[in-house]
Design a protein around this motif. Structure first.
Motif, PDB file in Angstrom:
ATOM      1  N   ASP A  57     -58.234 -22.827  30.428  1.00 43.29           N
ATOM      2  CA  ASP A  57     -59.501 -22.542  29.747  1.00 43.29           C
ATOM      3  C   ASP A  57     -60.140 -23.822  29.180  1.00 43.29           C
ATOM      4  OD1 ASP A  57     -61.351 -20.622  29.343  1.00 43.29           O
ATOM      5  OD2 ASP A  57     -60.153 -19.412  27.964  1.00 43.29           O
ATOM      6  N   ASP A  58     -60.094 -24.878  29.971  1.00 47.63           N
ATOM      7  CA  ASP A  58     -60.617 -26.173  29.528  1.00 47.63           C
ATOM      8  C   ASP A  58     -62.122 -26.247  29.812  1.00 47.63           C
ATOM      9  OD1 ASP A  58     -61.364 -28.754  29.080  1.00 47.63           O
ATOM     10  OD2 ASP A  58     -59.922 -29.658  30.472  1.00 47.63           O
ATOM     11  N   GLU A  59     -62.910 -26.089  28.760  1.00 54.17           N
ATOM     12  CA  GLU A  59     -64.359 -26.017  28.951  1.00 54.17           C
ATOM     13  C   GLU A  59     -64.993 -27.340  29.394  1.00 54.17           C
ATOM     14  OE1 GLU A  59     -66.389 -27.001  24.818  1.00 54.17           O
ATOM     15  OE2 GLU A  59     -65.625 -24.949  24.890  1.00 54.17           O
ATOM     16  N   THR A  60     -64.269 -28.462  29.256  1.00 55.84           N
ATOM     17  CA  THR A  60     -64.839 -29.737  29.718  1.00 55.84           C
ATOM     18  C   THR A  60     -64.989 -29.745  31.245  1.00 55.84           C
ATOM     19  OG1 THR A  60     -62.696 -30.859  29.937  1.00 55.84           O
ATOM     20  CG2 THR A  60     -63.796 -30.986  27.780  1.00 55.84           C
ATOM     21  N   LEU A  61     -64.349 -28.784  31.892  1.00 55.51           N
ATOM     22  CA  LEU A  61     -64.504 -28.638  33.339  1.00 55.51           C
ATOM     23  C   LEU A  61     -65.978 -28.479  33.727  1.00 55.51           C
ATOM     24  CD1 LEU A  61     -63.255 -28.194  36.166  1.00 55.51           C
ATOM     25  CD2 LEU A  61     -62.947 -25.798  35.552  1.00 55.51           C
ATOM     26  N   LEU A  62     -66.753 -27.903  32.825  1.00 55.11           N
ATOM     27  CA  LEU A  62     -68.174 -27.678  33.108  1.00 55.11           C
ATOM     28  C   LEU A  62     -68.943 -28.993  33.291  1.00 55.11           C
ATOM     29  CD1 LEU A  62     -68.787 -24.740  30.644  1.00 55.11           C
ATOM     30  CD2 LEU A  62     -69.112 -24.648  33.133  1.00 55.11           C
ATOM     31  N   ASP A  63     -68.377 -30.102  32.800  1.00 58.25           N
ATOM     32  CA  ASP A  63     -69.043 -31.395  32.934  1.00 58.25           C
ATOM     33  C   ASP A  63     -68.553 -32.176  34.145  1.00 58.25           C
ATOM     34  OD1 ASP A  63     -70.239 -30.813  30.412  1.00 58.25           O
ATOM     35  OD2 ASP A  63     -68.344 -31.424  29.449  1.00 58.25           O
ATOM     36  N   SER A  64     -67.605 -31.621  34.867  1.00 61.50           N
ATOM     37  CA  SER A  64     -67.063 -32.284  36.055  1.00 61.50           C
ATOM     38  C   SER A  64     -68.086 -32.252  37.188  1.00 61.50           C
ATOM     39  CB  SER A  64     -65.786 -31.561  36.483  1.00 61.50           C
ATOM     40  OG  SER A  64     -65.485 -31.832  37.833  1.00 61.50           O
ATOM     41  N   ASN A  65     -67.958 -33.197  38.135  1.00 62.06           N
ATOM     42  CA  ASN A  65     -68.861 -33.176  39.296  1.00 62.06           C
ATOM     43  C   ASN A  65     -68.279 -32.346  40.438  1.00 62.06           C
ATOM     44  OD1 ASN A  65     -66.893 -34.714  40.523  1.00 62.06           O
ATOM     45  ND2 ASN A  65     -68.262 -36.348  41.197  1.00 62.06           N
ATOM     46  N   ALA A  66     -67.043 -31.861  40.276  1.00 66.71           N
ATOM     47  CA  ALA A  66     -66.341 -31.207  41.390  1.00 66.71           C
ATOM     48  C   ALA A  66     -67.134 -30.051  41.998  1.00 66.71           C
ATOM     49  CB  ALA A  66     -64.972 -30.720  40.925  1.00 66.71           C
ATOM     50  N   MET A  67     -67.708 -29.214  41.144  1.00 67.57           N
ATOM     51  CA  MET A  67     -68.415 -28.029  41.643  1.00 67.57           C
ATOM     52  C   MET A  67     -69.652 -28.400  42.461  1.00 67.57           C
ATOM     53  SD  MET A  67     -70.085 -27.001  37.984  1.00 67.57           S
ATOM     54  CE  MET A  67     -68.936 -27.932  37.024  1.00 67.57           C
ATOM     55  N   TRP A  68     -70.231 -29.574  42.161  1.00 63.82           N
ATOM     56  CA  TRP A  68     -71.434 -29.990  42.885  1.00 63.82           C
ATOM     57  C   TRP A  68     -71.102 -30.732  44.165  1.00 63.82           C
ATOM     58  CZ3 TRP A  68     -74.912 -27.113  40.879  1.00 63.82           C
ATOM     59  CH2 TRP A  68     -74.900 -26.829  39.509  1.00 63.82           C
ATOM     60  N   VAL A  69     -69.929 -31.378  44.184  1.00 64.62           N
ATOM     61  CA  VAL A  69     -69.493 -32.089  45.396  1.00 64.62           C
ATOM     62  C   VAL A  69     -68.961 -31.084  46.423  1.00 64.62           C
ATOM     63  CG1 VAL A  69     -67.810 -33.742  46.304  1.00 64.62           C
ATOM     64  CG2 VAL A  69     -69.018 -34.240  44.157  1.00 64.62           C
ATOM     65  N   CYS A  70     -68.315 -30.021  45.948  1.00 63.97           N
ATOM     66  CA  CYS A  70     -67.806 -28.974  46.837  1.00 63.97           C
ATOM     67  C   CYS A  70     -68.957 -28.419  47.672  1.00 63.97           C
ATOM     68  CB  CYS A  70     -67.188 -27.833  46.026  1.00 63.97           C
ATOM     69  SG  CYS A  70     -66.925 -26.327  47.000  1.00 63.97           S
ATOM     70  N   ALA A  71     -68.745 -28.343  48.992  1.00 65.00           N
ATOM     71  CA  ALA A  71     -69.795 -27.867  49.885  1.00 65.00           C
ATOM     72  C   ALA A  71     -69.460 -26.504  50.480  1.00 65.00           C
ATOM     73  CB  ALA A  71     -70.031 -28.896  50.999  1.00 65.00           C
ATOM     74  N   SER A  72     -68.509 -25.797  49.879  1.00 66.44           N
ATOM     75  CA  SER A  72     -68.088 -24.484  50.376  1.00 66.44           C
ATOM     76  C   SER A  72     -67.692 -24.522  51.851  1.00 66.44           C
ATOM     77  CB  SER A  72     -69.197 -23.436  50.189  1.00 66.44           C
ATOM     78  OG  SER A  72     -69.660 -23.441  48.873  1.00 66.44           O
ATOM     79  N   CYS A  73     -66.953 -25.554  52.252  1.00 71.50           N
ATOM     80  CA  CYS A  73     -66.569 -25.651  53.672  1.00 71.50           C
ATOM     81  C   CYS A  73     -65.395 -24.729  53.974  1.00 71.50           C
ATOM     82  CB  CYS A  73     -66.256 -27.089  54.055  1.00 71.50           C
ATOM     83  SG  CYS A  73     -64.618 -27.673  53.561  1.00 71.50           S
ATOM     84  N   LEU A  74     -64.727 -24.241  52.928  1.00 74.81           N
ATOM     85  CA  LEU A  74     -63.642 -23.261  53.019  1.00 74.81           C
ATOM     86  C   LEU A  74     -62.354 -23.793  53.635  1.00 74.81           C
ATOM     87  CD1 LEU A  74     -65.432 -19.889  53.926  1.00 74.81           C
ATOM     88  CD2 LEU A  74     -65.244 -21.021  51.721  1.00 74.81           C
ATOM     89  N   ALA A  75     -62.224 -25.122  53.746  1.00 71.00           N
ATOM     90  CA  ALA A  75     -60.955 -25.683  54.225  1.00 71.00           C
ATOM     91  C   ALA A  75     -59.832 -25.259  53.282  1.00 71.00           C
ATOM     92  CB  ALA A  75     -61.044 -27.203  54.301  1.00 71.00           C
TER      93      ALA A  75
END
Lengths: 132, 239, 291
Positions: A57-75
């Motif tokens: 439940d680490d809310e700092t995750l919301l500031d990460s770039n990971a969700m925006w770099v992820c392209a939903s390629c589903l690998a």
């Protein structure tokens, strides 16, 4: 003055689980998702760390770039031994921003020449993934 | 006036008794509203009087022109006469319609989710979503054809969850289609030559220098073209 | 053979017209012509992954209704992204009657969708309905001596429920090209992501990824990379134009849609081909007297 846009930060795990329909505690941190992710090196938190942070439940995750770099390629999705759809977790994290009109991509930043070069699918997909 | 049949409607939440069988626009004026904006041709062509209403007992909002729609008992309404939608600047001669010009000038069309709310809001019954979809894929001729009856009331743009400015897209599509695909009509070329040659300059000057009283007199004396009655026998219509 | 109801997708009417033109020729030649839906709308290109987001599935559902109106139970696509989005939505509403009910309720005054539409990618039609043998028999200009790398990307093979082939080692596109005489090579990046829509605001992500794909294909000995997606095609082309890092290897590789090479093999007029395809034919195929 314009209304300040903020995202709700509390109960992150609960909200992500609700938006995604996934259960983050199913993950046992094997790291398969991170090892197969074509974009892991561009993320400030590895895909497996994203799930770990959700478990904690680490809310700092919301500031990460990971969700925006992820392209939903589903690998990751097709290889997860526990059947966790990480792409859905990433989408939930994006949606938490986009539903408060905190867009990652703005059409105002794109020139006519840039748009001219892009196939429609690039533009439609980008706006769906990064604007609310 | 005294024996006129009245019905109750709500304008921006306030109840008014207005005559039965009049348009929303006439009813609003009857109720005391004076139009500074939000009224124009009063004939359903200029698009200035976009209006939203809901009938008593229904959940849907309906989108109409105030000058065209008749009032009904229990109607709740408000005007939406203007949409603050930006219009792209362009010089037609500099554009290549074979490129995705509409998308370049109105990239928000790529945000369309095909919800079709625009189509449902159109008082002209245009297939608005279909022409936005045609615009997205660069089919200018289809945009022009489908949007032809648009009067730019702006209600589509007001309803759109993707912030699309449909009516501007349609207008640009019709212009591009006109320039690229259609022949210039001879009568238009002739009239432009007439204008350039100053054929109407004298008349314009006379009007521009006329006094207000003269203008009013001229307005009162103006000749109005009579609408041709359709040549349908009334008996046929009756049966 | 009956005509196949066909959903083009927006890019195929613009940047990717040659993908479609070639497919029309191929299917006409094979006696299974594509018939475009009279009215259609953008599928949305990416399947919405948030559980409560039904709004973004409506676009696909509208196309299913229009397929039914056209009198077909099947809808054929060319674009891999359209295929994926349409197929996932079709599966989703088939499995969740309550969600379909909500979508129909939203569409309100319009026609309801009752389910039952099957989405097929053209490669499935070629493999499962027409067959490689029949494809082979129609070849007039065999693509001998042409080493091709079939690049699948993501959306044709993932997720498993809608994937048209093995998700780790797909062969369907390579088989199609092999049926017309080309020599497929395998390479490790054939189902890796090209960078997709990141080309819009994070182009380096897409260019680096596309560069890796091209280099991998070249090192495996390919002369040509074939694609089935206008966005993969675009990103790989951009990587050729603006290479990043060490990319000497990729300078001699070419990227075309798989339908373009099939059309060439089936005897398409050279005048209808893209300059890249003409160049490929002149350097490898016709030089050996293939035509």
């Amino acid at each position: 003055m314009a209304r300040t846009k903020t995202i709700p930060r509390e109960n992150l795990r609960e909200r992500v689980e609700e938006l995604s329909g996934e259960r983050v505690f199913a993950c046992y941190q094997c790291g398969m998702c991170s090892s197969g992710c074509p974009y892991a090196e561009q993320m400030d938190r590895l895909p497996s760390q994203v799930i770990r942070d959700l478990q904690l439940d680490d809310e700092t995750l919301l500031d990460s770039n990971a969700m925006w770099v992820c392209a939903s390629c589903l690998a990751c999705e097709v290889r997860c031994p526990k059947g966790v759809d990480l792409a859905k977790l990433m989408e939930a994290l994006r949606q938490i921003h986009l539903r408060k009109a905190l867009d990652r991509v703005s059409l105002d930043d794109l020139s006519k020449d840039e748009i001219k070069k892009l196939p429609q699918i690039a533009l439609v997909a980008s706006l769906r993934k990064k604007s609310g | 006036m005294a024996d006129e049949k009245l019905t109750q409607i709500y304008i921006m939440g306030k109840a008014y008794d207005v005559p039965v069988g009049v348009t929303i626009m006439d009813a609003m004026e009857y109720a005391g509203y004076r139009f500074i904006r939000g009224a124009g041709c009063r004939s359903g062509f200029c698009g200035a009087c976009g209006t939203v209403y809901r009938k008593a007992g229904e959940y849907r909002l309906e989108f109409v022109l105030a000058c065209q729609e008749m009032v009904e008992e229990g109607m709740h309404l408000t005007q939406l006469p203007f949409t603050p939608a930006p219009r792209s600047d362009y010089t037609l001669a500099e554009l290549d319609p074979s490129e995705n010009v509409l998308l370049q000038h109105y990239p928000e069309i790529a945000r369309c989710v095909s919800c079709n709310t625009c189509t449902k809001a159109c008082p002209q019954e245009i297939e608005v979503m279909d022409y936005i979809q045609a615009a997205l894929r660069g089919d200018v001729a289809k945009v022009a054809e489908l949007s032809f009856d648009c009067i730019a009331c702006g209600l589509c743009a007001m309803r759109c969850p993707a912030d699309i400015k449909h009516y501007h897209v349609g207008q640009m599509g019709r212009r591009l289609h006109g320039v690229a695909d259609l022949a210039t009509p001879e009568h238009l070329t002739a009239r432009i030559a007439q204008l350039d040659g100053g054929a109407f300059d004298g008349e314009m000057e006379t009007l521009a220098s006329a006094s207000l009283a003269d203008l009013k007199a001229k307005y009162a004396e103006r000749v109005i073209e009579k609408v041709q009655e359709p040549e349908v026998a009334t008996e046929e219509v009756a049966t | 053979m009956t005509k196949l109801a066909y959903f083009p997708g927006c890019s195929l009417k613009d940047n990717a017209k040659r993908f479609e033109d070639a497919a029309f020729f191929v299917m006409e030649t094979l006696g299974a012509p594509l018939e475009e839906l009279e009215t259609w709308n953008c599928c949305g290109t990416v399947y919405s992954l948030a559980d409560d987001d039904l709004m973004h599935h409506i676009a696909s559902v509208r196309n299913f209704i229009r397929t039914k109106e056209a009198g077909s139970e099947e809808l054929v696509t060319l674009c891999a992204m359209c295929y994926n989005t349409l197929a996932r939505v079709a599966g989703r509403v088939e499995a969740h009657a309550d969600e379909l009910e909500k979508i129909n309720a939203f569409m309100d005054r319009e026609e309801d969708y009752e389910g039952g539409i099957r989405i097929r990618h053209i490669l499935q039609v070629l493999r499962d309905t027409i067959g490689w043998e029949a494809l082979s028999e129609t070849v007039v200009r065999p693509l001998d001596n042409l080493k091709i790398a079939a690049y699948y990307g993501c959306t044709l093979v993932r997720p498993q429920e809608t994937g048209i082939d093995d998700m780790e080692r797909p062969v369907v596109m390579a088989d199609a090209l092999a049926a017309v005489g080309a020599e497929p090579v395998t390479f490790p990046f054939e189902a890796e992501c090209c960078g997709t829509y990141q080309i819009v605001d994070e182009p380096h992500l897409a260019l680096e990824q596309s560069n890796r794909i091209l280099r991998s294909a070249r090192l495996a000995g390919a002369d040509v990379v074939v694609t089935a997606c206008p966005l993969c095609q675009h990103n790989l082309e951009q990587a050729l134009i603006a290479p990043v890092g060490e990319s000497e290897e990729i300078k001699s590789i070419q990227v075309v849609y798989f339908t373009e090479l099939l059309a060439a093999a089936l005897g398409a007029d050279e005048a209808t081909m893209s300059p890249v395809v003409r160049e490929i034919l002149s350097t490898s195929v016709t030089a050996e007297g293939g035509a």
